[in-house]
Write an enzyme that holds these catalytic residues in place. Structure first.
Site, PDB file in Angstrom:
ATOM      1  N   CYS A  27       0.869  -1.174   0.000  1.00 55.88           N
ATOM      2  CA  CYS A  27       0.000   0.000   0.000  1.00 55.88           C
ATOM      3  C   CYS A  27       0.908   1.227   0.000  1.00 55.88           C
ATOM      4  CB  CYS A  27      -0.955  -0.021   1.198  1.00 55.88           C
ATOM      5  SG  CYS A  27      -0.124  -0.054   2.799  1.00 55.88           S
ATOM      6  N   VAL A  28       0.445   2.339   0.526  1.00 55.75           N
ATOM      7  CA  VAL A  28       1.216   3.574   0.468  1.00 55.75           C
ATOM      8  C   VAL A  28       2.499   3.497   1.289  1.00 55.75           C
ATOM      9  CG1 VAL A  28       1.180   6.053   0.954  1.00 55.75           C
ATOM     10  CG2 VAL A  28      -0.863   4.924   0.060  1.00 55.75           C
TER      11      VAL A  28
END
Length: 466
Positions: A27-28
């Protein structure tokens, strides 16, 4: 800036080697790994890798905190080293779900339904905070801003309309997400949710004050024409029924006739079942749950606040905190506000404060830097770096944060602090609290800024943490 290949190889070895990785994505800020055996993870070696800022396991996924921007490069290097191939988050979730027990799967299902709609709910909370600033008396003047400056009244009214939309049509949001999660058509989920709050139905918020309840007569069976505004359980169960019927029909009706038959039959059957059985039964269950929770906090608010304020952070570790999103939304729809979410916001602050205190104790520059950045993140409502990167690594810091959060929870529960919506956790959270409760909430905030810091620092000094 490129990443060190050797460091990525160390990460792979620390999680049990490439043969222990079933699937991987990111993810980020984090690597998300579905591991065959989490028992093979060497957490000490993993967190000694320079690229790693922390790690934790949740919902069957082992997640490694790397940092924004860098994580993408680490992931690509990991794919090249292991040959596992790039996959989507959904693929990793599906692989990770194989390791879950029935309770964990139920919790994950709720999380999968409510997390996608959370941005809309949080946005509504922030906009309600702006509306509170304009309409709350005693904030800037003795009277509300809209009374002192009437030209702002319509601006506040429009802001309030935009903010309330997510809650007015909450069953539509839940219907979209739930039917999608259960394998049906999201569009039909939206229609189902909006059907349950159709303007032709008696608004659920007016149910208690209505002199006469309109009804349908189905061959002698009297069915109340009541909507389910602000309700969670009716649309959840109805969404499951809709998705099940749709899936059943698609397997048995030829493709050429599916457009004409599947959606009409699925919606028609689900609609009748919803108004005849699902709605009334789940409405009663939801009301019972709401009354039970409210009764506990009315009878013993200090005990309730201590328990929820103290237990929320441990619940985050298990992932079970997602189940309380449904309770928050049910409370907001039933009594007009939630007394649980303000304690969540204070728990975030407490975790950030404990991490900040660790910065003054630690000598290791990497950990000092992580403590500062993760504290800032927690103060803005994102606690994972603070909890998993710092506080759980030094358990006394995590316990200190829990103690501070529990005390603050008891105080604001005793003082009946509520929020009209779920908002951004951490320091900005006061904007999403009813303005008349700001004073009490600031007292709770002060407790979470002071108590965890003093406890963590003193405890760390006694243990001579380096």
């Amino acid at each position: 800036m490129s990443v060190d290949k050797k460091s990525v190889e160390q990460i792979v070895q620390a999680v049990g080697g490439k043969d222990n990785i079933s699937a991987a994505t990111h993810c980020v800020t984090r690597l998300r790994l579905a591991l065959k055996d989490e028992g093979k993870v060497d957490k000490e070696s993993l967190e000694n890798v320079s690229l790693v800022k922390g790690s934790f396991s949740t919902n069957g996924q082992f997640q490694v905190v790397i940092g924004q921007g860098t994580v993408d490069k680490v992931y690509k290097e990991m794919v090249a080293i292991t040959g596992i191939g790039e996959v989507s988050k959904e693929d990793v979730k599906a692989e990770a779900a194989k390791n879950l027990n029935p309770l964990q799967r139920a919790v994950k299902t709720l999380a999968d339904i409510f997390i996608p709609i959370l941005p809309a709910i949080v946005t509504a909370g922030l906009l309600m905070g702006i509306n509170n600033l304009l309409t709350g008396p005693g904030i800037f003047f003795d009277e509300a801003v809209v009374h002192v400056y009437p030209q702002w009244a319509d601006v506040a009214n429009i802001i309030n309309l935009i903010a309330n939309t997510a809650f007015t049509f909450l069953p539509g949001l839940i219907g979209w997400s739930a039917v999608k999660r259960f394998g049906g058509s999201p569009l039909l989920g939206i229609v189902l949710g909006l059907m349950l709050v159709h303007p032709d139905l008696l608004n659920a918020w007016a149910y208690g004050a209505a002199d006469e309840i309109p009804t349908w007569n189905l061959f002698g069976l009297e069915i109340e024409k009541v909507g389910y505004q602000g309700q969670v359980l009716p649309v959840l169960l109805a969404s499951y029924v809709l998705a099940s019927i749709e899936t059943f029909l698609k397997k048995r009706i030829p493709d050429a006739f599916q457009l004409l038959l599947v959606a009409p039959i699925a919606l028609l059957v689900t609609g009748f079942v919803s108004f005849v059985a699902i709605g009334p039964i789940t409405f009663a269950i939801g009301s019972g749950i709401t009354n039970a929770v409210v009764s506990v906090f009315e009878f013993a608010p200090i005990i309730g606040g201590l328990l929820y304020g103290g237990l929320y952070a441990p619940l985050v570790i298990t992932g079970m905190h997602h189940t309380f999103l449904a309770v928050d939304l049910q409370l907001i729809g039933s009594i007009g506000g939630t007394f649980l979410w303000p304690m969540v916001a204070l728990s975030n602050i407490a975790q950030g404060t404990a991490a900040l205190a660790m910065m003054f104790l630690l000598k290791d520059e990497k950990l000092k830097s992580l403590s500062v950045t993760s504290a800032v993140s927690a103060y803005l409502g994102v606690t994972e770096p603070a909890m998993f990167g710092v506080n759980l690594r030094f358990r006394f810091a995590f316990i200190s944060a829990i103690i501070g959060s529990a005390i603050a929870g008891a105080v604001i529960s005793f003082m009946s602090v509520q929020a009209p919506s779920i908002g951004v956790g951490g320091l900005p959270a006061f904007l999403s609290v009813f303005p008349q409760n700001w004073g009490a909430f600031f007292i709770g905030m002060a407790i979470t800024l002071v108590v965890p810091f003093i406890l963590t620092f003193a405890w760390g000094k006694m243990r001579k943490v380096q």
